[in-house]
Design a protein around this motif. Structure first.
Motif: not given
Length: 330
Positions: A250-255, A268-283, A292-299
């Motif tokens: 899910w890293i880089g493709v979930a949020a 679809y997030v243009a600056v990331l050039e990627a399609q992102v799946t919403c694993l959690v909602v509530g932001e 706000f879309m908080i991307m799942l990634q460690p850094d």
């Protein structure tokens, strides 16, 4: 007998003989029975009693049921996945469309960039505009391009070239290696999504919503996941899964997405050039209405070309991007 010799006598005798012959003839004529008149009896037509006319009972002969060709909708394809990125040039972009160091390719009447993360090159057997959902990817794509190397394989599978920059990572997918995939390929099932509208003439696919909106980006990583779940680490080193998939997938493709988004919706997030799946909602949403879309990634995100904003909602600044929701039409 000499008396017969006298002429007188002979004349008398001849006369008597003539008279006798004449009289005998008359007797024969009048005594002869009249011939029986045979009347031909023509039988009169006798009316035949009416006979019952037997009308044959028409028993329908069994006919074979017409063969109905299955519509593309609902069909499942077996897919061999690969990817390409037109901005890299070379085999990724047709030579005639590479101008001044940029790929000017138009796909389905739109710049190729608009299909990044949601488009794909498909074989001729799959109509342009068809949308295919791939459960192993957690998202769907739309056939907007064709390619000479994108073809059906004798085993019934099809090559599909996704328009995305990064390599595919599908730890639980089938992997195949043969003469058609000498370096191995991921093989997955893809289900055709019915009745939607992509803006492609004659399309039966679902696509992205036309309107764009602004999102503010951040990163999300749980401490408990630790270093063992980071990219490049063995799957056995990570004991955490999300929706049945290892965290790494899910890293880089979930949020985490705004509260008014649906769980599992895709953006679809243009600056990331990627399609992102919403694993959690509530932001929350910022005061300017951006979500706000908080991307799942460690850094933390590093997007030097992206716009930034710094205000009360982002005191340390946030990256900003245009985005669009992917919503299949009913």
């Amino acid at each position: 007998m000499q008396w017969l010799g006298s002429p007188q006598v002979r004349g008398l005798v001849v006369s008597a003989l003539v008279i006798g012959a004449f009289a005998g003839g008359l007797y024969f004529v009048f005594r002869r029975e009249a011939p029986a008149v045979v009347v031909a009896v023509v039988p009169t037509a006798t009316a035949m009693p009416p006979t019952a006319t037997t009308v044959p009972t028409l028993v329908p002969t069994p006919t074979a049921e017409p063969t109905i060709e299955p519509t593309p909708s609902g069909r499942t394809y077996r897919l061999r996945l690969s990817h390409y990125w037109p901005a890299l040039g070379g085999t990724n972009c047709h030579a005639a469309e590479w101008v001044d160091g940029e790929c000017k390719t138009q796909l389905a009447g739109k710049p190729w960039q608009q299909w990044a993360g949601i488009g794909a090159a498909c074989p001729k057997e799959i109509p342009t505009g068809t949308e295919i959902s791939i459960p192993d990817l957690g998202r769907s794509f739309i056939c907007v391009d064709k390619g000479g190397a994108i073809e059906a394989v004798p085993d019934g599978s099809f090559f599909i070239d996704l328009i995305q920059k990064d390599n595919l990572y599908l730890p639980n997918a089938e992997v195949i290696k043969d003469e058609y995939c000498p370096q191995t390929c991921f093989v997955v099932d893809g289900l055709v999504i019915p009745k939607a509208n992509t803006g492609i003439p004659g399309s039966t696919a679902a696509v992205a919503k036309a309107d764009w909106f602004t999102v503010r980006l951040g990163n999300w990583w749980e401490d408990e996941w630790g270093a063992g779940c980071k990219p490049g680490k063995p799957l056995l080193g990570c004991n955490y899964k999300i929706n049945g998939q290892p965290v790494q997938s899910w890293i880089g493709v979930a949020a985490k997405c705004p509260s008014d988004f649906e769980l599992g919706s895709m953006v679809y997030v243009a600056v990331l050039e990627a399609q992102v799946t919403c694993l959690v909602v509530g932001e929350k949403r910022a005061l300017d209405g951006s979500g706000f879309m908080i991307m799942l990634q460690p850094d933390p995100l590093f997007l030097p070309a992206a716009q930034t904003v710094r205000d009360g909602d982002c005191p340390s600044s946030c990256f900003v991007s245009q985005a669009k929701k992917l919503v299949p039409n009913p």
